[in-house]
Scaffold this motif. Structure first.
Motif, mmCIF file in Angstrom:
data_model
loop_
_atom_site.group_PDB
_atom_site.id
_atom_site.type_symbol
_atom_site.label_atom_id
_atom_site.label_comp_id
_atom_site.label_asym_id
_atom_site.label_seq_id
_atom_site.Cartn_x
_atom_site.Cartn_y
_atom_site.Cartn_z
ATOM 1 N N GLN A 70 -3.516 0.102 -13.589
ATOM 2 C CA GLN A 70 -2.805 1.168 -14.282
ATOM 3 C C GLN A 70 -1.347 0.777 -14.407
ATOM 4 O O GLN A 70 -0.800 0.100 -13.540
ATOM 5 N N PHE A 98 -1.006 -0.249 -9.261
ATOM 6 C CA PHE A 98 -0.038 0.283 -10.217
ATOM 7 C C PHE A 98 0.945 -0.827 -10.541
ATOM 8 O O PHE A 98 1.665 -1.313 -9.663
ATOM 9 N N GLU A 100 -14.202 8.564 -5.599
ATOM 10 C CA GLU A 100 -13.914 7.245 -5.040
ATOM 11 C C GLU A 100 -14.470 7.097 -3.632
ATOM 12 O O GLU A 100 -14.902 6.004 -3.239
ATOM 13 N N LYS A 147 -6.839 -0.474 -6.177
ATOM 14 C CA LYS A 147 -6.127 0.234 -7.243
ATOM 15 C C LYS A 147 -4.688 -0.257 -7.301
ATOM 16 O O LYS A 147 -3.945 -0.121 -6.323
ATOM 17 N N CYS A 169 -3.796 10.520 -4.502
ATOM 18 C CA CYS A 169 -5.046 9.753 -4.560
ATOM 19 C C CYS A 169 -4.954 8.408 -3.853
ATOM 20 O O CYS A 169 -5.761 7.520 -4.132
ATOM 21 N N SER A 170 -3.993 8.235 -2.957
ATOM 22 C CA SER A 170 -3.979 7.052 -2.104
ATOM 23 C C SER A 170 -4.621 7.451 -0.786
ATOM 24 O O SER A 170 -4.016 8.148 0.034
ATOM 25 N N TYR A 204 -7.818 7.563 -14.188
ATOM 26 C CA TYR A 204 -6.489 8.117 -13.931
ATOM 27 C C TYR A 204 -5.765 8.526 -15.207
ATOM 28 O O TYR A 204 -4.796 9.301 -15.149
ATOM 29 N N LEU A 229 -0.367 8.719 -7.472
ATOM 30 C CA LEU A 229 -0.345 7.791 -6.344
ATOM 31 C C LEU A 229 -0.257 8.540 -5.019
ATOM 32 O O LEU A 229 -0.881 8.138 -4.025
ATOM 33 N N TRP A 260 -3.788 3.086 -3.026
ATOM 34 C CA TRP A 260 -3.055 2.528 -4.156
ATOM 35 C C TRP A 260 -2.123 1.426 -3.655
ATOM 36 O O TRP A 260 -1.589 1.499 -2.546
ATOM 37 N N ARG A 306 0.814 -1.213 0.000
ATOM 38 C CA ARG A 306 0.000 0.000 0.000
ATOM 39 C C ARG A 306 0.846 1.260 0.000
ATOM 40 O O ARG A 306 1.893 1.335 0.659
ATOM 41 N N TYR A 346 2.769 9.468 -12.542
ATOM 42 C CA TYR A 346 2.280 8.381 -11.685
ATOM 43 C C TYR A 346 2.568 8.671 -10.212
ATOM 44 O O TYR A 346 1.728 8.414 -9.338
#
Length: 323
Positions: free
Chosen positions: A115, A219, A205, A217, A269-270, A177, A266, A276, A53, A262
């Motif tokens: 993503q 990555f 979200e 989510k 928006c985590s 995203y 991240l 994320w 995470r 990115y």
């Protein structure tokens, strides 16, 4: 995962001295392990979701994460394949219970957001991980460039229709995203509007989470060298030419800008509602194991149950036997 530092302001990332695109790919190879013998798995000290995470409010530097790493779980390909196959039954059972619970009014569902750079394995994840589920309970959407109609609406408009319904597992191959990734790198919208999108995404979200959506989510973190190898493999195989796009070569020139985009996405928006997770993607077997494990942990946290029947079982049995 990373030491806490102050968040970056809107554009300070431009001032960093970095040389992205030279990510090291030590230890690549589908069969190499790290520190354990063939077939052995390492003891996990904590749930994988906690390990991978991205903590809220921390500054992120993707160079600190090894795209070829195996930070937890199976230590080699053989063990990874076996462990992933071993989860299939549990995943299928939890999916069935999730769907069954929805027939009694349970609104909970799962949304997996994938993503990553081209060749990072979004399609491979859908094939090898989501393939373990009953397809009738999955809703898969691959997002391409916005259509003329979609461009006439707010950027989140096209995201709402393919969202999973109660009891379903939704999978986004790319997502909303893209509107803070491609849009940032290619400067498709004014910077002021772009910077507002991060908070709009967080609010969106949060509303989904409040309505019963467990958002996962991911990555897919691939190295510059591994992407080159995978693109070359497509060129070397005529059966894969349909997957090759000459534009992928041009996009590699923008690798540092995409890595920074990115990092910002991240970082900003985590959230607690929708964190994320960074999954090393150079090793396909580890990628598949990690995402399967993340889905398993989230489904187990939901804990769906079969609903109780609202009929007299014995009476129905008597009537059926009488036919």
């Amino acid at each position: 995962m990373a030491k806490k530092t102050k968040s970056r302001d809107e554009d300070s990332g431009k001032d960093r001295d970095r040389d992205k695109g030279e990510d090291k790919g030590e230890g690549k190879g589908e069969g190499k392990g790290e520190g354990k013998g063939e077939g052995e798995a390492r003891e996990e000290a904590a749930p994988l979701s906690g390990l991978l995470r991205v903590p809220a409010g921390e500054r992120l530097d993707l160079r600190r994460f090894d795209p070829a790493g195996t930070p937890s779980g199976p230590a080699d390909k053989a063990a990874g394949l076996a462990a992933t196959a071993g989860m299939a039954g549990k995943l299928a059972s939890l999916q069935e219970r999730l769907y069954a619970a929805s027939t009694a009014g349970d609104r909970r569902r799962v949304l997996l957001v994938l993503q990553g750079m081209d060749t990072s394995g979004k399609g491979g994840t859908v094939k090898h991980v989501i393939g373990q589920f009953n397809p009738s309970g999955c809703r898969i959407k691959a997002f391409k460039a916005p259509t003329p109609e979609e461009r006439e609406h707010p950027f989140l408009w096209r995201i709402t229709k393919p969202l999973p319904q109660p009891g379903e597992i939704g999978i986004f191959d790319r997502s909303h995203y893209e509107d803070v990734l491609v849009a940032r790198v290619r400067e498709l919208v004014p910077r002021s509007r772009l910077n507002r999108r991060y908070s709009q995404i967080n609010d969106f979200e949060k509303s989904l989470a409040d309505d019963g959506v467990s958002i996962v989510k991911v990555f897919l973190h691939i190295s510059y060298e591994e992407q080159r190898a995978r693109l070359l493999a497509r060129l070397d195989n005529p059966d894969k030419h349909w997957k090759f796009d000459e534009g992928d070569i041009e996009e590699r020139a923008a690798w540092p800008a995409y890595q920074e985009a990115y990092e910002l996405a991240l970082e900003r928006c985590s959230t607690d509602a929708a964190p994320w997770f960074i999954v090393p993607a150079d090793r396909k077997w580890y990628r598949n194991w990690a995402i399967s494990t993340l889905l398993l942990e989230h489904l187990e946290a939901i804990g769906p149950r079969y609903p109780e029947g609202d009929f007299d079982v014995e009476e129905c049995r008597r009537r059926l036997l009488a036919t």
